[in-house]
Design a protein around this motif. Structure first.
Motif, PDB file in Angstrom:
ATOM      1  N   GLY A  35       0.819  -1.203   0.000  1.00  0.00           N
ATOM      2  CA  GLY A  35       0.000   0.000   0.000  1.00  0.00           C
ATOM      3  C   GLY A  35       0.857   1.258   0.000  1.00  0.00           C
ATOM      4  O   GLY A  35       2.044   1.230  -0.321  1.00  0.00           O
ATOM      5  N   ARG A  36       0.269   2.358   0.403  1.00  0.00           N
ATOM      6  CA  ARG A  36       0.939   3.654   0.358  1.00  0.00           C
ATOM      7  C   ARG A  36       1.954   3.788   1.482  1.00  0.00           C
ATOM      8  O   ARG A  36       1.709   3.364   2.605  1.00  0.00           O
ATOM      9  CB  ARG A  36      -0.105   4.766   0.463  1.00  0.00           C
ATOM     10  N   LEU A  37       3.105   4.393   1.181  1.00  0.00           N
ATOM     11  CA  LEU A  37       4.114   4.669   2.196  1.00  0.00           C
ATOM     12  C   LEU A  37       3.650   5.838   3.057  1.00  0.00           C
ATOM     13  O   LEU A  37       3.339   6.922   2.544  1.00  0.00           O
ATOM     14  CB  LEU A  37       5.452   5.012   1.534  1.00  0.00           C
ATOM     15  N   GLU A  38       3.607   5.636   4.377  1.00  0.00           N
ATOM     16  CA  GLU A  38       3.108   6.662   5.297  1.00  0.00           C
ATOM     17  C   GLU A  38       4.197   7.280   6.158  1.00  0.00           C
ATOM     18  O   GLU A  38       4.124   8.458   6.510  1.00  0.00           O
ATOM     19  CB  GLU A  38       2.034   6.062   6.213  1.00  0.00           C
ATOM     20  N   ARG A  59      -0.168  -1.383   4.791  1.00  0.00           N
ATOM     21  CA  ARG A  59      -0.409  -2.800   5.103  1.00  0.00           C
ATOM     22  C   ARG A  59       0.863  -3.553   5.477  1.00  0.00           C
ATOM     23  O   ARG A  59       0.926  -4.771   5.326  1.00  0.00           O
ATOM     24  CB  ARG A  59      -1.062  -3.483   3.898  1.00  0.00           C
ATOM     25  N   GLY A  60       1.829  -2.845   5.991  1.00  0.00           N
ATOM     26  CA  GLY A  60       3.037  -3.551   6.389  1.00  0.00           C
ATOM     27  C   GLY A  60       4.193  -2.619   6.679  1.00  0.00           C
ATOM     28  O   GLY A  60       4.101  -1.394   6.491  1.00  0.00           O
ATOM     29  N   VAL A  61       5.276  -3.213   7.133  1.00  0.00           N
ATOM     30  CA  VAL A  61       6.488  -2.468   7.476  1.00  0.00           C
ATOM     31  C   VAL A  61       7.690  -3.186   6.887  1.00  0.00           C
ATOM     32  O   VAL A  61       7.777  -4.427   6.949  1.00  0.00           O
ATOM     33  CB  VAL A  61       6.659  -2.365   9.009  1.00  0.00           C
ATOM     34  N   LEU A  62       8.607  -2.417   6.310  1.00  0.00           N
ATOM     35  CA  LEU A  62       9.927  -2.933   5.945  1.00  0.00           C
ATOM     36  C   LEU A  62      10.942  -2.357   6.910  1.00  0.00           C
ATOM     37  O   LEU A  62      10.990  -1.131   7.107  1.00  0.00           O
ATOM     38  CB  LEU A  62      10.299  -2.537   4.513  1.00  0.00           C
ATOM     39  N   ASP A  63      11.734  -3.215   7.526  1.00  0.00           N
ATOM     40  CA  ASP A  63      12.741  -2.770   8.488  1.00  0.00           C
ATOM     41  C   ASP A  63      14.102  -3.286   8.043  1.00  0.00           C
ATOM     42  O   ASP A  63      14.287  -4.497   7.874  1.00  0.00           O
ATOM     43  CB  ASP A  63      12.412  -3.294   9.890  1.00  0.00           C
ATOM     44  N   ALA A  64      15.047  -2.369   7.822  1.00  0.00           N
ATOM     45  CA  ALA A  64      16.372  -2.736   7.318  1.00  0.00           C
ATOM     46  C   ALA A  64      17.440  -2.275   8.281  1.00  0.00           C
ATOM     47  O   ALA A  64      17.346  -1.194   8.883  1.00  0.00           O
ATOM     48  CB  ALA A  64      16.605  -2.106   5.942  1.00  0.00           C
ATOM     49  N   ALA A  65      18.493  -3.078   8.416  1.00  0.00           N
ATOM     50  CA  ALA A  65      19.649  -2.705   9.232  1.00  0.00           C
ATOM     51  C   ALA A  65      20.895  -3.252   8.571  1.00  0.00           C
ATOM     52  O   ALA A  65      20.891  -4.348   8.003  1.00  0.00           O
ATOM     53  CB  ALA A  65      19.512  -3.261  10.649  1.00  0.00           C
ATOM     54  N   ALA A  95       0.297  -8.481   8.310  1.00  0.00           N
ATOM     55  CA  ALA A  95      -0.709  -9.176   9.127  1.00  0.00           C
ATOM     56  C   ALA A  95      -0.456 -10.677   9.172  1.00  0.00           C
ATOM     57  O   ALA A  95      -0.925 -11.375  10.089  1.00  0.00           O
ATOM     58  CB  ALA A  95      -2.113  -8.884   8.579  1.00  0.00           C
ATOM     59  N   ASP A  96       0.290 -11.184   8.204  1.00  0.00           N
ATOM     60  CA  ASP A  96       0.584 -12.619   8.152  1.00  0.00           C
ATOM     61  C   ASP A  96       1.812 -13.000   8.962  1.00  0.00           C
ATOM     62  O   ASP A  96       2.169 -14.183   9.033  1.00  0.00           O
ATOM     63  CB  ASP A  96       0.796 -13.050   6.694  1.00  0.00           C
ATOM     64  N   GLY A  97       2.496 -12.027   9.557  1.00  0.00           N
ATOM     65  CA  GLY A  97       3.683 -12.315  10.340  1.00  0.00           C
ATOM     66  C   GLY A  97       4.905 -11.592   9.818  1.00  0.00           C
ATOM     67  O   GLY A  97       4.807 -10.638   9.034  1.00  0.00           O
ATOM     68  N   ALA A  98       6.071 -12.056  10.236  1.00  0.00           N
ATOM     69  CA  ALA A  98       7.333 -11.430   9.846  1.00  0.00           C
ATOM     70  C   ALA A  98       8.166 -12.419   9.044  1.00  0.00           C
ATOM     71  O   ALA A  98       8.222 -13.610   9.370  1.00  0.00           O
ATOM     72  CB  ALA A  98       8.107 -10.986  11.078  1.00  0.00           C
ATOM     73  N   HIS A  99       8.818 -11.902   7.980  1.00  0.00           N
ATOM     74  CA  HIS A  99       9.740 -12.766   7.242  1.00  0.00           C
ATOM     75  C   HIS A  99      10.856 -11.918   6.639  1.00  0.00           C
ATOM     76  O   HIS A  99      10.647 -10.761   6.258  1.00  0.00           O
ATOM     77  CB  HIS A  99       9.007 -13.558   6.155  1.00  0.00           C
ATOM     78  N   GLU A 100      12.034 -12.501   6.601  1.00  0.00           N
ATOM     79  CA  GLU A 100      13.195 -11.800   6.049  1.00  0.00           C
ATOM     80  C   GLU A 100      13.191 -11.924   4.533  1.00  0.00           C
ATOM     81  O   GLU A 100      12.970 -13.018   3.994  1.00  0.00           O
ATOM     82  CB  GLU A 100      14.487 -12.388   6.627  1.00  0.00           C
TER      83      GLU A 100
END
Length: 315
Positions: A139-142, A235-241, A259-264
């Protein structure tokens, strides 16, 4: 075999390491100090010279790679074009928009290519963000938060308030403008330990979105360099390190949270300098369109200079 004039013995080492691993280039390193230049060039098996004019006047050079102080970037790119040579220049393209636009206009008129080393565009984690925004995957980046905290890994390089906006924030400004455009409003705060060590935090407001970029050179050597981002979508988050040293070869990961969980995410190996120079070579050999031309960096430079003005005032 492409012949390259590499100008600069400081950050030029990062480019030299990539060239040394390729078999399709011949490199001559140019610097001001005879011994320092020869020593740096010798590390990579290259010839060296202190006669900078030869980089432009010798017809055997195909590409001039400019890794010099920022104030020399635009003038040397223009000189390369006038000499009928391709140019690769370290970021930022210029320290003012007038010179940056002059380069972009000159490049548009020329049959030679100009490349700006926007190396962060080639980091797989950033490409994952660009793809998610373009394809609407979540979806849209917020909301977007970027951070880059580093020790003084480059001997002799100042990372104080005078340098941080153009030298460290610029890549983040490129990411922000590529995914959100130019902001409606900017707020900047700073911390200064001394003239070479500082931190800048910049917040940006857009219609229906916000972004923040934090950079710091206050970290101890044991910290190294670390960075990343958190991108919050509808509808989600991307987290990078990631962690990165002087060799420009970071290790890192991107995790998607939905909503379905977390995956790399499965990402290709990260070596953005090799990828950037590989792209330059592909373009020069006719196998790709230039993705890092000067016209593509003007929005990022506009935002960077706006932040720089707020940090350091009029030049």
């Amino acid at each position: 075999m492409m012949k390259i004039a590499l100008l600069g013995t400081g950050f030029g080492q990062a480019h030299a390491a990539v060239y040394a691993a390729r078999g399709d280039v011949e490199v001559v390193v140019f610097g001001r100090d005879v011994e320092k230049t020869a020593k740096m060039a010798g590390r990579f098996g290259f010839a060296s010279s202190t006669e900078t004019d030869a980089a432009f006047e010798d017809p055997s050079f195909d590409l001039v790679d400019i890794c010099l102080p920022v104030g020399l970037h635009a003038p040397f790119v223009l000189r390369a074009l006038e000499a009928g040579k391709h140019a690769l220049v370290e970021l930022p393209l210029a320290d003012n928009l007038v010179d940056a636009k002059r380069v972009a206009e000159a490049a548009a008129r020329s049959d030679k290519h100009v490349f700006v080393d926007m190396f962060e565009r080639f980091i797989p984690a950033n490409r994952a963000l660009f793809d998610a925004v373009r394809e609407g995957t979540y979806g849209r980046l917020e909301q977007l938060t970027l951070w880059n905290l580093t020790a003084h890994l480059w001997p002799g390089a100042s990372l104080g308030l005078k340098m941080l906006p153009l030298e460290a924030l610029h890549s983040d400004m490129d990411i922000i403008t590529r995914v959100l455009g130019l902001p409606r409003d900017i707020t900047v705060s700073t911390v200064e330990r001394d003239e070479h060590s500082a931190a800048v935090d910049a917040a940006f407001r857009f219609d229906g979105a916000s972004a923040r970029s934090s950079v710091s050179s206050l970290m101890p050597m044991s910290w190294g360099a670390r960075g990343g981002y958190t991108a919050t979508f509808e509808r989600g988050v991307l987290d990078a390190a990631s962690t990165m040293g002087f060799d420009g070869k970071p290790s890192g990961a991107v995790t998607a949270y939905t909503a379905d969980g977390a995956h790399e995410l499965a990402l290709p190996p990260a070596d953005q300098y090799a990828a950037m120079i590989g792209h330059v070579m592909d373009v020069l050999h006719g196998g790709a369109e230039n993705q890092i031309g000067p016209d593509s960096v003007l929005d990022a430079l506009t935002l960077t200079l706006d932040v720089e003005q707020r940090v350091n005032g009029s030049r």
